[in-house]
Enzyme design. Structure first.
Site, PDB file in Angstrom:
ATOM      1  CG  PHE A 167      28.549 -35.474   7.701  1.00  0.00           C
ATOM      2  CD1 PHE A 167      29.509 -36.352   8.176  1.00  0.00           C
ATOM      3  CD2 PHE A 167      27.260 -35.961   7.503  1.00  0.00           C
ATOM      4  CE1 PHE A 167      29.199 -37.694   8.442  1.00  0.00           C
ATOM      5  CE2 PHE A 167      26.946 -37.308   7.769  1.00  0.00           C
ATOM      6  CZ  PHE A 167      27.916 -38.159   8.250  1.00  0.00           C
ATOM      7  CG  ASP A 180      24.390 -32.624   0.895  1.00  0.00           C
ATOM      8  OD1 ASP A 180      23.201 -32.973   1.005  1.00  0.00           O
ATOM      9  OD2 ASP A 180      25.316 -33.122   1.573  1.00  0.00           O
ATOM     10  CE  LYS A 235      20.261 -36.360   6.751  1.00  0.00           C
ATOM     11  NZ  LYS A 235      20.709 -37.217   7.830  1.00  0.00           N
TER      12      LYS A 235
END
Ligand SMILES: Cc1ncc(COP(=O)(O)O)c(C=O)c1O
Length: 431
Positions: free
Chosen positions: A168, A254, A283
């Protein structure tokens, strides 16, 4: 017995603390009205827990009626520093009064310092700034493709890029094209060509796939967060590093969710002391107050990107850069990776020792990125999240049977124990 008593005392203390910090004015709109209004005016692309947050401080948030909750989602791990961290907020306010956005049509006096700090801290030569996680991931695919054509001599438009199943990395069409989760990709085709998925945590599959000379890159999360906190076998990351080096394929990690101390180390790849060719951050790099993301790589890789070939209006602006710098400083000054490691150990031990094993099949994770797998014969993860909310802790399921627990990394021992009590009492109370 003792631990149950300890838990009960903590829960009573929690009850008495719940309401006394935030008192919304009598005229404030009620949660019910706000939810109704959102249902009327906002695109229904999320299915939120029915709680309306109106204030946050540290590890806590309060709803519109003034009820307090432990935040065990941390804004999908953007809030590693908790809510309204004074140093982050101070930086946000100060820099926004000086210079916030200029675009990269000009130099600004913060981006170079931010990039120097990032490259030195993470051990790379160059930083390419973007804003959101999905942009940074897609950037790494673009860099890898360009590298494939210019350095690996792949014929034009023939490059292949590998992902792992159940990845994801966001919602763009490239991310949908890479996804194996029907909810994410169905109905959004046609998809980008040249993408291939191989099983996660499977070095044999990787070694077979990279033998195709058209493969330029491989992207994985060192722990698959959204798909349920899937921790790969020990040695997987080392194996990925070795195979990608051997077959001249760029490895992108990631770390948008796992990075910045979330898993108990600076980066999740630090558990195996390996350095990906492209490190992707997002983030928490923006301190939870501003979208800041980007890719780190060495010159040999990053130099394939030339002026005009990639960019973003907001990426690398002075405000985001200053906040990013402060976020890295706070991570180090407050030893948050270490705290995440220690609190994670305590949390998993409490859950493993005391949760009813009939209801919870597995407890897993690293640092403060954890999940429990619920036996669907007893409850749905969503229903447990509702019950936890009623007891003063908010979190969200990642799959129908998996709940992720990811509190801010500033959480202390009393708070992590109190939260564990709430979770254990709620889940064990199901039967
Ligand atoms: C591992 C990972 N990569 C990328 C993304 C996409 O980040 P963003 O939502 O900021 O685009 C996410 C979002 O949850 C993520 O978990």
């Amino acid at each position: 017995m003792l631990s149950t008593l300890r838990g009960t005392i903590r829960l009573i203390q929690n009850e008495s603390l719940k309401k006394n910090v935030f008192s919304p004015s009598k005229r404030s709109t009620s949660s019910k009205e706000i939810i109704q209004r959102e249902k009327q005016y906002v695109a229904q692309n999320y299915h939120p827990l029915p709680v309306v947050l109106a204030k946050g401080e540290g590890v806590f948030v309060w709803d519109a009626e003034g009820n307090r909750y432990f935040d065990f989602l941390s804004g999908y791990s953007a809030n590693n520093f908790g809510h309204c961290h004074p140093k982050i907020i101070e930086t946000l306010i100060e820099q926004s009064k000086i210079l916030h956005h200029t675009s990269r049509a000009f130099y600004n006096n913060v981006l170079s310092d931010f990039s120097k700090q990032l490259t030195e801290y993470f051990g790379y030569e160059r930083f390419l700034p973007m804003n959101t996680g999905v942009e940074a991931c897609e950037t790494s695919v673009k860099i890898s493709r360009k590298w494939g054509y210019t350095k690996k001599n792949i014929a034009p438009d023939e490059a292949k890029f590998l992902f792992a199943t159940n990845n994801f990395w966001g919602r763009s069409l490239a991310a949908c094209s890479a996804s194996t989760t029907p909810e994410t990709f169905q109905g959004f085709g046609p998809f980008l060509p040249g993408f291939q998925c191989i099983p996660y945590d499977d070095l044999t599959a990787l070694e077979i796939a990279v033998q195709d000379p058209l493969v330029c890159g491989f992207m994985i999360e060192p722990i698959q967060a959204e798909s349920g906190v899937i921790v790969p076998s020990e040695g997987y990351l080392k194996g990925v590093r070795a195979i990608c080096s051997m077959y001249n394929v760029l490895w992108s990690a990631d770390e948008v969710q796992t990075g910045m101390g979330r898993t108990g180390k600076r980066l999740a790849v630090d558990y195996e002391n390996v350095l990906p060719d492209i490190l992707i951050l997002g983030k928490a790099l923006g301190g939870g107050v501003y979208p800041v993301s980007g890719c780190l790589a060495n010159d040999i890789v990053m130099s394939v990107i030339k002026p005009g070939t990639h960019g973003s209006t907001f990426g690398g602006n002075p405000l985001g850069s200053k906040i990013g710098m402060r976020a890295i400083e706070v991570l180090q000054e407050e030893n948050l990776s270490e705290n995440s490691f220690k609190m994670g150990e305590i949390f998993r031990k409490e859950l493993n020792d005391r949760l009813n094993k009939k209801i919870v099949i597995t407890v897993r994770g690293k640092g403060l990125l954890n999940a429990v797998v619920i036996n669907p014969n007893y409850a749905k993860a969503w229903d447990i999240c509702l019950k936890l909310k009623d007891k003063g802790l908010i979190c969200k399921q990642t799959r129908d049977d998996i709940i992720r627990f990811s509190p801010p990394l500033i959480i202390n021992k009393d708070q992590i124990l109190e939260s564990a009590d709430i979770i254990i009492d709620t889940i064990n109370g199901l039967i």
